[in-house]
Structure formats: structure tokens, C-alpha cells
Write an enzyme that holds these catalytic residues in place. Structure first.
Site, PDB file in Angstrom:
ATOM      1  N   PHE A  41       6.837  82.664   8.928  1.00  0.00           N
ATOM      2  CA  PHE A  41       7.824  82.459   7.863  1.00  0.00           C
ATOM      3  C   PHE A  41       7.159  82.261   6.506  1.00  0.00           C
ATOM      4  N   GLU A  80      24.044  82.394   7.842  1.00  0.00           N
ATOM      5  CA  GLU A  80      23.656  81.854   9.161  1.00  0.00           C
ATOM      6  C   GLU A  80      22.298  82.389   9.600  1.00  0.00           C
ATOM      7  N   PHE A 105      30.233  72.808   4.540  1.00  0.00           N
ATOM      8  CA  PHE A 105      28.874  72.479   5.007  1.00  0.00           C
ATOM      9  C   PHE A 105      27.892  72.947   3.946  1.00  0.00           C
ATOM     10  N   ARG A 162      26.149  80.235  14.674  1.00  0.00           N
ATOM     11  CA  ARG A 162      25.528  81.536  14.973  1.00  0.00           C
ATOM     12  C   ARG A 162      26.040  82.073  16.300  1.00  0.00           C
ATOM     13  N   THR A 180      31.044  78.053   1.874  1.00  0.00           N
ATOM     14  CA  THR A 180      32.365  78.495   2.341  1.00  0.00           C
ATOM     15  C   THR A 180      33.336  77.310   2.339  1.00  0.00           C
ATOM     16  N   PRO A 197      20.805  77.053  -4.799  1.00  0.00           N
ATOM     17  CA  PRO A 197      20.547  78.273  -5.575  1.00  0.00           C
ATOM     18  C   PRO A 197      19.142  78.833  -5.321  1.00  0.00           C
ATOM     19  N   GLY A 239      36.434 109.792   6.927  1.00  0.00           N
ATOM     20  CA  GLY A 239      36.332 110.573   5.690  1.00  0.00           C
ATOM     21  C   GLY A 239      36.736 109.740   4.483  1.00  0.00           C
ATOM     22  N   CYS A 288      23.439  72.434  13.921  1.00  0.00           N
ATOM     23  CA  CYS A 288      24.813  72.913  13.652  1.00  0.00           C
ATOM     24  C   CYS A 288      24.808  74.439  13.560  1.00  0.00           C
TER      25      CYS A 288
HETATM   26  P1  TGC Z   1      10.647  74.382  11.552  1.00  0.00           P
HETATM   27  O1  TGC Z   1       9.409  73.614  11.203  1.00  0.00           O
HETATM   28  O2  TGC Z   1      10.545  75.591  12.432  1.00  0.00           O
HETATM   29  O3  TGC Z   1      11.710  73.395  12.205  1.00  0.00           O
HETATM   30  C1  TGC Z   1      12.051  72.160  11.618  1.00  0.00           C
HETATM   31  C2  TGC Z   1      12.689  71.298  12.693  1.00  0.00           C
HETATM   32  O4  TGC Z   1      13.915  71.914  13.121  1.00  0.00           O
HETATM   33  C3  TGC Z   1      13.826  72.258  14.517  1.00  0.00           C
HETATM   34  N1  TGC Z   1      14.483  73.543  14.679  1.00  0.00           N
HETATM   35  C4  TGC Z   1      15.689  73.670  15.232  1.00  0.00           C
HETATM   36  N2  TGC Z   1      16.501  72.749  15.786  1.00  0.00           N
HETATM   37  C5  TGC Z   1      17.676  73.184  16.272  1.00  0.00           C
HETATM   38  N3  TGC Z   1      18.052  74.480  16.208  1.00  0.00           N
HETATM   39  C6  TGC Z   1      17.276  75.427  15.659  1.00  0.00           C
HETATM   40  N4  TGC Z   1      17.685  76.682  15.595  1.00  0.00           N
HETATM   41  C7  TGC Z   1      16.033  75.036  15.134  1.00  0.00           C
HETATM   42  N5  TGC Z   1      15.015  75.680  14.515  1.00  0.00           N
HETATM   43  C8  TGC Z   1      14.086  74.758  14.238  1.00  0.00           C
HETATM   44  C9  TGC Z   1      12.349  72.301  14.823  1.00  0.00           C
HETATM   45  O5  TGC Z   1      12.106  72.059  16.187  1.00  0.00           O
HETATM   46  C10 TGC Z   1      11.838  71.187  13.949  1.00  0.00           C
HETATM   47  O6  TGC Z   1      12.182  69.954  14.550  1.00  0.00           O
HETATM   48  P2  TGC Z   1      11.220  68.659  14.412  1.00  0.00           P
HETATM   49  O7  TGC Z   1      11.962  67.589  15.078  1.00  0.00           O
HETATM   50  O8  TGC Z   1       9.942  69.045  15.088  1.00  0.00           O
HETATM   51  O9  TGC Z   1      11.033  68.440  12.934  1.00  0.00           O
HETATM   52  O10 TGC Z   1      11.401  74.730  10.203  1.00  0.00           O
HETATM   53  P3  TGC Z   1      11.033  75.723   9.017  1.00  0.00           P
HETATM   54  O11 TGC Z   1      11.185  74.973   7.745  1.00  0.00           O
HETATM   55  O12 TGC Z   1       9.731  76.424   9.294  1.00  0.00           O
HETATM   56  O13 TGC Z   1      12.240  76.773   9.081  1.00  0.00           O
HETATM   57  C11 TGC Z   1      12.489  77.578  10.164  1.00  0.00           C
HETATM   58  C12 TGC Z   1      13.615  78.567   9.815  1.00  0.00           C
HETATM   59  C13 TGC Z   1      13.178  79.537   8.744  1.00  0.00           C
HETATM   60  C14 TGC Z   1      13.901  79.338  11.105  1.00  0.00           C
HETATM   61  C15 TGC Z   1      14.872  77.798   9.365  1.00  0.00           C
HETATM   62  O14 TGC Z   1      14.661  77.181   8.134  1.00  0.00           O
HETATM   63  C16 TGC Z   1      16.100  78.686   9.251  1.00  0.00           C
HETATM   64  O15 TGC Z   1      16.814  78.899  10.251  1.00  0.00           O
HETATM   65  N6  TGC Z   1      16.449  79.216   8.023  1.00  0.00           N
HETATM   66  C17 TGC Z   1      17.699  79.928   7.813  1.00  0.00           C
HETATM   67  C18 TGC Z   1      18.676  79.018   7.096  1.00  0.00           C
HETATM   68  C19 TGC Z   1      20.102  79.325   7.452  1.00  0.00           C
HETATM   69  O16 TGC Z   1      20.404  79.918   8.462  1.00  0.00           O
HETATM   70  N7  TGC Z   1      21.040  78.861   6.613  1.00  0.00           N
HETATM   71  C20 TGC Z   1      22.429  78.979   6.925  1.00  0.00           C
HETATM   72  C21 TGC Z   1      23.250  78.090   6.008  1.00  0.00           C
HETATM   73  S1  TGC Z   1      24.910  77.786   6.583  1.00  0.00           S
HETATM   74  C22 TGC Z   1      25.673  79.245   6.451  1.00  0.00           C
HETATM   75  O17 TGC Z   1      25.135  80.252   6.156  1.00  0.00           O
HETATM   76  C23 TGC Z   1      27.126  79.236   6.770  1.00  0.00           C
HETATM   77  S2  TGC Z   1      27.825  80.796   6.560  1.00  0.00           S
HETATM   78  C24 TGC Z   1      29.427  80.583   6.846  1.00  0.00           C
HETATM   79  C25 TGC Z   1      29.832  81.018   8.222  1.00  0.00           C
HETATM   80  O18 TGC Z   1      29.182  80.708   9.208  1.00  0.00           O
HETATM   81  O19 TGC Z   1      30.854  81.679   8.331  1.00  0.00           O
HETATM   82  P1  FAD Z   2      16.835  84.283   0.297  1.00  0.00           P
HETATM   83  O1  FAD Z   2      16.427  83.195   1.210  1.00  0.00           O
HETATM   84  O2  FAD Z   2      16.411  84.195  -1.125  1.00  0.00           O
HETATM   85  O3  FAD Z   2      16.340  85.671   0.904  1.00  0.00           O
HETATM   86  C1  FAD Z   2      16.283  86.885   0.127  1.00  0.00           C
HETATM   87  C2  FAD Z   2      15.661  87.954   1.015  1.00  0.00           C
HETATM   88  O4  FAD Z   2      14.343  87.530   1.368  1.00  0.00           O
HETATM   89  C3  FAD Z   2      16.420  88.149   2.338  1.00  0.00           C
HETATM   90  O5  FAD Z   2      16.366  89.504   2.723  1.00  0.00           O
HETATM   91  C4  FAD Z   2      15.598  87.333   3.309  1.00  0.00           C
HETATM   92  O6  FAD Z   2      15.720  87.749   4.656  1.00  0.00           O
HETATM   93  C5  FAD Z   2      14.205  87.589   2.784  1.00  0.00           C
HETATM   94  N1  FAD Z   2      13.262  86.577   3.230  1.00  0.00           N
HETATM   95  C6  FAD Z   2      13.349  85.233   3.104  1.00  0.00           C
HETATM   96  N2  FAD Z   2      12.287  84.628   3.664  1.00  0.00           N
HETATM   97  C7  FAD Z   2      11.524  85.632   4.193  1.00  0.00           C
HETATM   98  C8  FAD Z   2      10.300  85.663   4.902  1.00  0.00           C
HETATM   99  N3  FAD Z   2       9.670  84.541   5.240  1.00  0.00           N
HETATM  100  N4  FAD Z   2       9.795  86.875   5.248  1.00  0.00           N
HETATM  101  C9  FAD Z   2      10.430  88.020   4.938  1.00  0.00           C
HETATM  102  N5  FAD Z   2      11.607  88.045   4.261  1.00  0.00           N
HETATM  103  C10 FAD Z   2      12.138  86.863   3.906  1.00  0.00           C
HETATM  104  N6  FAD Z   2      25.287  78.446   3.082  1.00  0.00           N
HETATM  105  C11 FAD Z   2      25.690  77.180   3.416  1.00  0.00           C
HETATM  106  O7  FAD Z   2      24.886  76.250   3.434  1.00  0.00           O
HETATM  107  N7  FAD Z   2      26.987  76.938   3.735  1.00  0.00           N
HETATM  108  C12 FAD Z   2      27.944  77.901   3.746  1.00  0.00           C
HETATM  109  O8  FAD Z   2      29.112  77.623   4.050  1.00  0.00           O
HETATM  110  C13 FAD Z   2      27.545  79.234   3.371  1.00  0.00           C
HETATM  111  N8  FAD Z   2      28.483  80.225   3.291  1.00  0.00           N
HETATM  112  C14 FAD Z   2      28.105  81.466   2.826  1.00  0.00           C
HETATM  113  C15 FAD Z   2      29.083  82.432   2.594  1.00  0.00           C
HETATM  114  C16 FAD Z   2      28.725  83.673   2.079  1.00  0.00           C
HETATM  115  C17 FAD Z   2      29.791  84.691   1.794  1.00  0.00           C
HETATM  116  C18 FAD Z   2      27.371  83.975   1.835  1.00  0.00           C
HETATM  117  C19 FAD Z   2      26.972  85.339   1.329  1.00  0.00           C
HETATM  118  C20 FAD Z   2      26.402  83.026   2.053  1.00  0.00           C
HETATM  119  C21 FAD Z   2      26.760  81.746   2.530  1.00  0.00           C
HETATM  120  N9  FAD Z   2      25.807  80.739   2.686  1.00  0.00           N
HETATM  121  C22 FAD Z   2      26.189  79.455   3.045  1.00  0.00           C
HETATM  122  C23 FAD Z   2      24.432  80.955   2.265  1.00  0.00           C
HETATM  123  C24 FAD Z   2      23.584  81.743   3.270  1.00  0.00           C
HETATM  124  O9  FAD Z   2      23.291  80.973   4.387  1.00  0.00           O
HETATM  125  C25 FAD Z   2      22.317  82.189   2.530  1.00  0.00           C
HETATM  126  O10 FAD Z   2      22.715  83.187   1.612  1.00  0.00           O
HETATM  127  C26 FAD Z   2      21.259  82.722   3.477  1.00  0.00           C
HETATM  128  O11 FAD Z   2      20.718  81.680   4.262  1.00  0.00           O
HETATM  129  C27 FAD Z   2      20.109  83.440   2.730  1.00  0.00           C
HETATM  130  O12 FAD Z   2      19.679  82.695   1.647  1.00  0.00           O
HETATM  131  P2  FAD Z   2      19.513  83.364   0.181  1.00  0.00           P
HETATM  132  O13 FAD Z   2      20.793  84.050  -0.140  1.00  0.00           O
HETATM  133  O14 FAD Z   2      19.043  82.305  -0.724  1.00  0.00           O
HETATM  134  O15 FAD Z   2      18.411  84.485   0.362  1.00  0.00           O
END
Ligand code: TGC
Ligand code: FAD
Length: 387
Positions: A386, A366, A132, A246, A167, A137, A342, A241
Site C-alpha cells: 500500500f 468502500e 459514517f 462491502r 452519504t 478531503p 444503441g 464496519c
Molecule cells: P493496516 O495496518 O493494514 O490495519 C490497521 C488495523 O486494522 C485492521 N484491519 C482490519 N480490521 C477489520 N477489517 C478489515 N478489513 C481490516 N483491515 C485491516 C488491521 O488488522 C490492523 O489492526 P491492529 O489491531 O493490528 O491495529 O492498515 P493500513 O493503514 O495499512 O490500511 C490498510 C487499507 C489500505 C486496506 C485500509 O486503510 C483500507 O481499507 N482503505 C480503504 C478505505 C475505505 O474503504 N474507505 C471507505 C469509507 S466508507 C465508504 O466509502 C462508504 S460508501 C457508501 C456506501 O457504502 O454505500
Molecule cells: P484516493 O484515495 O485519493 O485514490 C485516488 C486513486 O489512487 C484511486 O484510483 C486509488 O485506488 C488510487 N490509490 C490509492 N492508494 C493507492 C496505492 N497504494 N496504490 C495504487 N493506487 C492507489 N466515505 C465515507 O467515509 N463515508 C461515506 O458515506 C462515503 N460515501 C461515499 C459516496 C460516494 C458517492 C463516493 C464517490 C464516495 C464516498 N465515500 C465515503 C468516500 C470513498 O470511500 C472514497 O472516495 C474512497 O475510499 C477513495 O478515496 P479518494 O476518493 O480520496 O481517492
């Protein structure tokens, strides 16, 4: 003596079927994962294909989805599977989260019937692996600004961009890639081996070493029109997703914490300091009691949120609350358990330091703890902080 989960009579909240699923996953972990996982971690390797077949054969891949070879289990069952898997290692839960909750869920929820038929049965069986690609970067917490783009060229799509920290990226048969289009953010299914699509593994990780993490490079990747997921429009698609994955972490993080706490309780009973068992000292008992409390509260929260999910009322804010609380407490428990062991606590002979460093990734991926804090801040005040 009473186990930390028995203290809260957790089993009384579970159905017989849920307890049976938990026990089955625990047996698979004891047999197939625990004996090897410290070596995988040390080597920085994971036999993903072999494990995917084992996990698929047990019905754990996409287990909360219906049809297409998926097991159609309830949310609490899925959560308990995550708890057991992460009790073995966060990398294993990651494998299952990414496959089932991110890649398969994206296809199941937003895909066409042809896309579902093409990919889901093989993914459920563990014969095909998905990844996914959302993070880039320069854009992790703020995926709305992603640079990866898809442009129409006749009937085709042409994708350019880079995804990072993905991942299972280098072992995947199909990548779900999110990209900017003239119509907002859309999802694309990119089969491995498509010309212009290359992958490179991230090396030198100190956390989640028993997990493959990759860079995806898309350089003029040409895909047919039907490679796009038709039902996902805007950031709402990938964020939908993330809610699924989460949710799994809410349970999974408590699995890592439980494994640490059980290890620490056993160690403190055996280890003598100042001619008495470590467990007989008040300072030790305070640590154990505090950790059991946080673990119990986290587990109760997880089951409660699971029941809301089963009822179809779980909100993204509640998922954020669970992920924020449980990962934060799990990392705290892992660190406290480490102190009880320890010097032995810094070796891979015990699982505690491995869980502790793994949870550093879980805290970040996540949605970081800061992002989930801001989601709750927005819910409580009505003001998004944000940007
Ligand atoms: P925002 O304007 O708030 O929202 C944009 C649109 O998205 C909708 N929405 C959601 N829908 C479903 N579930 C949620 N949790 C949602 N949160 C927001 C919202 O209603 C809106 O919809 P529409 O139709 O009105 O356009 O968006 P924003 O750009 O201000 O961002 C909000 C924020 C910061 C919370 C969001 O960008 C965020 O969650 N950022 C974190 C990114 C993240 O979690 N990345 C993870 C990547 S994948 C990963 O890490 C896999 S790890 C591997 C493993 O799981 O083991
Ligand atoms: P940044 O977004 O650059 O954040 C850096 C710091 O700034 C963090 O402490 C953050 O909380 C803080 N910060 C950011 N915005 C704010 C704000 N508005 N206010 C205050 N503080 C803020 N992603 C995928 O898409 N798919 C995957 O399968 C996946 N797997 C992963 C596996 C591993 C082992 C790891 C480590 C990461 C993976 N990720 C994946 C990426 C992961 O989702 C991102 O690392 C995560 O969303 C944070 O993004 P970043 O590392 O760019 O940090």
C-alpha cells in the site's frame, strides 16, 4: 428462453425464507422505487426520510443485526435485500448500507448500552438517520492519516476537522465520526445540530445522483465524554464496519448487473436490425452469454461468501475478493448492455446508463478496486504494497 439466474439454478441455494425476503424487497422496489428513481436521479434528489421510513417499516434497516428493533436476519437474506435494492438503484442500496452496515453497526458493535438504546430502535424504524464519516478531503484510501482530531477538555471532547463524500451527511440525525485522539483513532457520535457541526452537500455528481453526499465540518464541536464509542480502538474499528458494507455490495453490484442484463435481453428480442431481431445475431448472443456467465459466477460467489459469513468464518480478504470481482464485472456488464441498447442506451428511459454511471462510485467507495487488489496481493505474498 431461460432467465440468467435460472440458468444457474440460484434459487436452489436459497431457503424458502430467503426467497420470500427477496420477493418482498422486490415488491417494495417495484412499488416505491422503480416508478420514481429515474426522476430522482435526473433531479439529483432522494426523499431520504420518506424512504427510510418505508425501508425501516419493511425491516430492512440493520436487518442483519440482533435486538434493538433490528430484524436479526442471516447474511444471505441481507445480501439478497441489497441485490434487489441495487437492482433498482445503487443509491438505494447505499442508503441501506450506510444506515445498517456502517452507522448502526458501529453503534451496535462498539457502542455502550446507553448509546445502543438511544439510537438503534429509531434507526431500525427509519425514524432516525445515521451517516459514517471516515473519508477526508486528503485521505480516502489511506484513512490512517486522517487529520480530524478529538481532544479532551475537562470531561468533554472537542472535535475539529472535515469529512468529505459522506452519504446521507446532510439528512443524518447522528454522524459516526472517526477522529485521531491521544489514544489512537476513536469513533464519536455527533448529533445533528451540535454547535460547530455543519454540513454541505456535494453538487454536480454525475454518478449516484439518487443519493445525498455531503461534507461534514467540525469546528470546535464540544461533546460529552459519553459521545465516544467505548469499544472501538484504532483503524480496526471503522474497517470492521467496512467489512459489513462491502459484503452488501458483493450482492448489490450483481443486482445492478442483473437489471442491466434483463433489460438488454428484452430489448434485443424486440429490436430489429437488418430485418432480424438483434438477439438473433451471433455477436449479440456472445455478449449475452459472456455476461450471463460473469453474472452467474458473481452470484454464486456472493452466496458462498454469505454462507461463510453466516458460519462466522468470512475473512476481510474474502470480502475484498468478492467486492473487487463483482463490482468490476458488474460495471463491465452494464457497459456491454449499454452497447446493445444503441442510442436508447444513453437515455434514462432505460436503467442501464444509470446503473453504469452509479457503478463508477461503487468501484471507488468502500475501498477502490486498487485497494482491494492490494489487499489480495498482501494475502497472497505476505507483503503489504500500500505504501
Ligand atoms: P493496516 O495496518 O493494514 O490495519 C490497521 C488495523 O486494522 C485492521 N484491519 C482490519 N480490521 C477489520 N477489517 C478489515 N478489513 C481490516 N483491515 C485491516 C488491521 O488488522 C490492523 O489492526 P491492529 O489491531 O493490528 O491495529 O492498515 P493500513 O493503514 O495499512 O490500511 C490498510 C487499507 C489500505 C486496506 C485500509 O486503510 C483500507 O481499507 N482503505 C480503504 C478505505 C475505505 O474503504 N474507505 C471507505 C469509507 S466508507 C465508504 O466509502 C462508504 S460508501 C457508501 C456506501 O457504502 O454505500
Ligand atoms: P484516493 O484515495 O485519493 O485514490 C485516488 C486513486 O489512487 C484511486 O484510483 C486509488 O485506488 C488510487 N490509490 C490509492 N492508494 C493507492 C496505492 N497504494 N496504490 C495504487 N493506487 C492507489 N466515505 C465515507 O467515509 N463515508 C461515506 O458515506 C462515503 N460515501 C461515499 C459516496 C460516494 C458517492 C463516493 C464517490 C464516495 C464516498 N465515500 C465515503 C468516500 C470513498 O470511500 C472514497 O472516495 C474512497 O475510499 C477513495 O478515496 P479518494 O476518493 O480520496 O481517492
Amino acid at each position: 428462453m431461460i432467465s440468467p439466474t435460472a440458468l444457474f439454478a440460484l434459487d436452489t441455494l436459497l431457503t424458502e425464507e430467503e426467497r420470500e425476503i427477496r420477493n418482498t424487497v422486490r415488491r417494495v422496489c417495484d412499488r416505491e422505487i422503480r416508478p420514481h428513481v429515474a426522476d430522482w436521479f435526473e433531479a439529483g434528489e432522494l426523499p431520504v426520510r420518506e424512504l427510510a421510513r418505508t425501508l425501516g417499516g419493511t425491516g430492512l434497516l440493520g436487518m442483519h443485526l440482533d435486538g434493538y428493533g433490528c430484524a436479526g436476519m442471516g447474511a444471505v437474506s441481507y445480501g439478497l435485500a441489497c441485490l434487489e435494492l441495487e437492482g433498482a438503484d445503487s443509491g438505494l442500496r447505499s442508503l441501506v448500507s450506510v444506515q445498517g452496515s456502517l452507522a448502526m453497526y458501529a453503534i451496535w458493535k462498539y457502542g455502550s448500552e446507553e448509546q445502543r438504546q438511544r439510537w438503534l430502535p429509531g434507526m431500525a424504524a427509519g425514524e432516525l438517520i445515521g451517516c459514517f464519516g471516515l473519508t477526508e478531503p486528503d485521505f480516502g484510501s489511506d484513512p490512517a492519516r486522517m487529520r480530524t482530531n478529538a481532544k479532551r477538555d475537562g470531561g468533554d471532547w472537542v472535535l475539529n476537522g472535515t469529512k468529505l463524500w459522506i452519504t446521507n451527511g446532510s439528512v443524518a440525525d447522528v454522524a459516526v465520526v472517526w477522529a485521531q485522539t491521544d489514544d489512537g483513532i476513536r469513533g464519536f457520535l455527533v448529533p445533528a445540530g451540535t454547535p460547530g457541526f455543519t454540513v454541505n452537500d456535494v453538487k454536480h455528481k454525475i454518478s449516484l445522483r439518487a443519493s445525498v453526499t455531503s461534507e461534514l465540518v467540525l469546528d470546535g464541536v464540544r461533546l460529552p465524554a459519553d459521545a465516544m464509542l467505548p469499544e472501538a480502538r484504532g483503524l480496526r474499528g471503522p474497517l470492521g464496519c467496512l467489512n459489513e458494507a462491502r459484503f452488501g455490495i458483493i450482492f448489490g453490484s450483481m443486482g445492478a448487473a442483473l437489471d442491466c442484463l434483463e433489460t438488454a435481453i428484452a430489448y434485443a428480442a424486440e429490436r430489429e436490425v437488418f430485418a432480424r431481431p438483434l438477439s438473433s445475431f451471433q455477436l449479440t448472443q456472445e455478449k449475452l452469454a459472456d455476461m450471463a456467465l460473469e453474472l452467474g459466477k458473481g452470484l454464486l460467489l456472493a452466496v458462498h461468501l454469505g454462507r461463510l459469513k453466516e458460519a462466522g468464518t468470512l475473512t476481510p480478504e474474502q470480502v475484498s475478493a468478492g467486492k473487487l470481482n463483482n463490482v468490476r464485472e458488474a460495471i463491465d456488464i452494464a457497459r456491454k448492455c449499454r452497447t446493445l441498447l444503441g442510442a436508447s442506451g444513453v437515455t434514462l428511459e432505460y436503467p442501464v446508463i444509470r446503473h453504469s454511471v452509479n457503478l463508477e462510485s461503487v468501484l471507488t467507495y468502500e475501498g477502490t478496486s486498487e485497494i482491494h487488489t492490494l489487499v489480495l496481493g498482501k494475502a497472497l505474498t505476505g507483503i503489504a504494497a500500500f505504501a
